[in-house]
Design an enzyme around this catalytic site. Structure first.
Site, short mmCIF file in Angstrom:
data_model
loop_
_atom_site.label_atom_id
_atom_site.label_comp_id
_atom_site.label_asym_id
_atom_site.label_seq_id
_atom_site.Cartn_x
_atom_site.Cartn_y
_atom_site.Cartn_z
NE ARG A 129 -4.22 -1.81 1.69
CZ ARG A 129 -4.40 -2.76 2.60
NH1 ARG A 129 -3.70 -2.72 3.72
NH2 ARG A 129 -5.26 -3.71 2.41
CE LYS A 151 1.60 14.37 -14.79
NZ LYS A 151 1.37 14.90 -16.14
CD GLU A 193 9.55 15.39 -22.42
OE1 GLU A 193 9.04 16.46 -22.02
OE2 GLU A 193 8.87 14.37 -22.64
CE LYS A 235 7.85 17.28 -14.21
NZ LYS A 235 7.78 16.08 -14.99
CD GLU A 245 -1.46 17.21 -16.12
OE1 GLU A 245 -0.35 16.68 -15.95
OE2 GLU A 245 -2.16 17.03 -17.12
NE ARG A 249 3.08 17.31 -13.19
CZ ARG A 249 3.63 16.45 -12.36
NH1 ARG A 249 3.30 16.48 -11.07
NH2 ARG A 249 4.50 15.56 -12.77
CG ASN A 253 0.69 16.72 -20.46
OD1 ASN A 253 1.48 15.79 -20.49
ND2 ASN A 253 -0.20 16.86 -19.51
CG HIS A 256 3.64 15.19 -23.65
ND1 HIS A 256 4.49 16.25 -23.90
CD2 HIS A 256 4.37 14.31 -22.91
CE1 HIS A 256 5.66 16.02 -23.32
NE2 HIS A 256 5.61 14.86 -22.72
CG HIS A 260 1.13 10.68 -24.64
ND1 HIS A 260 0.57 11.13 -23.46
CD2 HIS A 260 2.46 10.59 -24.40
CE1 HIS A 260 1.52 11.32 -22.57
NE2 HIS A 260 2.67 11.02 -23.11
CG HIS A 274 7.95 10.02 -24.29
ND1 HIS A 274 6.59 10.19 -24.42
CD2 HIS A 274 8.37 11.02 -23.47
CE1 HIS A 274 6.21 11.24 -23.70
NE2 HIS A 274 7.27 11.76 -23.12
N1 GLY Z 1 5.88 15.02 -17.94
C1 GLY Z 1 4.77 15.82 -17.64
C2 GLY Z 1 4.59 16.03 -16.18
O1 GLY Z 1 5.37 15.58 -15.38
O2 GLY Z 1 3.63 16.66 -15.79
#
Ligand code: GLY
Length: 377
Positions: A129, A151, A193, A235, A245, A249, A253, A256, A260, A274
């Site tokens: 958990r 994330k 990135e 970041k 997010e 945040r 993206n 993305h 994606h 990626h």
């Molecule tokens: N890679 C996008 C984020 O961490 O929000």
């Protein structure tokens, strides 16, 4: 706040109250990992989760560093590549962690690129958990993006990162020396990135990159350290403001939503890394912004020119093999986590360094844009 000491060591804090942690950036940190990690452990035991490529070059150094600090360890080596971020591999990893004797108060180490960080972090989030983990990112992509911000997750047949959890690491150790063993293609993918931070919110950084990317990609230590510090600082600021997010945040993206979908359409294979999907997606985001008259004509060309000069693909036609038609790509995009009430959300831009969240973009606009972009050569 970033801090730099005389040994060219940088440190960025991610200010999240009780879950705050620091990102240490510098050459040779891996050799000191034992001393840096020992104070974080509740008993002198940990498990390293890594992949075959990282293990070949760097596992011995980490194991020696841990042993030197009196830390017992087990090492779990997984296959390299995006396909490892799967349910099957998650189950296998959890079984291996339990078999290694990981207890609730132990902390494990995610030692690898984005795939290992996301998978090991997710395993930590659910094992017994929830246990804590430390990130030692080994790719440029992981050092500037995926190891920071908590994330974690896996891919499914429905799309990228659709199952996961937020779990902040207790420490990030980014050893810039490790980038020396990265294949050129991986380095360029990570660079996408880095460029993202300039494109989304820091025009001056993008200009700096236009002059210094070549140096950075060739291995200049100072240029790399500067770019990593600037990226991590950006970041950290965004994550501290919006950890889960709910708003700002989402700007991270940029590129993305398109990227994606392309990764999903190419089966998370070697056809598209990626970062390469993100590069194509960022150019598309700027072209879409121009089409919707949010940004000046010529901006997307400037973005494309820069990413191309870094060795990145900038258009779907550069992906080997065929792609689904625009309407099918749009259907893949519907699984994007930013979609609301069936409507897609895109990260668009008013200029370089001025990205914004655009909700409720009509499907017809997105399909005609994709159609137009497919036909562009
Ligand atoms: N890679 C996008 C984020 O961490 O929000």
């Amino acid at each position: 706040m970033p801090q730099t000491d005389s040994l060219r060591r940088d440190s960025v804090s991610v200010d999240l109250g009780k879950r705050a942690y620091t990102i240490e950036i510098g050459e040779g940190l891996l050799e000191e990992a034992g001393a840096l990690i020992a104070p974080l452990l509740n008993r002198p035991f940990t498990v390293i989760v890594t992949d075959e490529n990282v293990a070949r070059f760097h596992l011995k150094t980490l194991e020696t560093a841990l042993a030197g600090a009196g830390i017992k360890y087990a090492s779990i080596v997984l296959p390299a590549g995006e396909k490892t971020k799967s349910f099957a591999m998650l189950a296998d990893l959890c079984e291996q962690l339990l078999a290694a004797g990981v207890e609730r108060r132990d902390r494990i180490i995610a030692f690898g690129g984005g795939v290992i960080g996301d998978l090991a972090g997710f395993a930590a989030a659910i094992l017994r958990r929830g246990i804590d983990f430390i990130q030692i990112p080994t790719s440029l992509l992981a050092q500037v993006d995926s190891s920071v911000g908590g994330k974690t997750g896996i891919n499914t047949s429905h799309g990228k990162n659709l199952i996961g959890a937020f779990l902040q690491p207790v420490k990030v150790l980014a050893d810039t020396k490790l980038l020396a063993t990265l294949p050129r293609r991986e380095l360029a993918a990570g660079y996408a990135e880095v460029a993202k931070y300039g494109l989304l919110g820091d025009a001056a950084f993008f200009e700096w990159l236009e002059s210094n990317a070549e140096l950075l990609l060739r291995g200049d230590a100072q240029a790399r350290a500067h770019a990593i510090l600037r990226s991590c600082s950006a970041k950290a600021r965004i994550v501290a403001e919006d950890e889960t997010e709910q708003g700002v945040r989402a700007l991270l993206n940029l590129g993305h939503t398109f990227g994606h979908a392309l990764e999903s359409a190419t089966g998370y294979s070697n056809r598209l890394l990626h970062g390469e999907g993100v590069a194509i997606g960022m150019v598309q985001a700027f072209r879409f912004s121009e089409r919707l008259k949010h940004c000046k004509p010529g901006t997307a060309d400037r973005v494309a020119k820069h990413l191309k000069s870094a060795g990145l693909p900038i258009h779907m036609s550069e992906i080997e093999g065929s792609l689904p038609p625009p309407a099918d790509l749009l259907n893949i995009m519907r699984q994007d986590k930013k979609a609301e009430g069936g409507k897609l959300t895109f990260i668009l831009a008013r200029a370089i360094g001025e990205a914004f969240i655009a909700r409720n973009i009509p499907d017809s606009e997105a399909v005609s844009f994709l159609q137009e972009d497919f036909e562009r050569k």
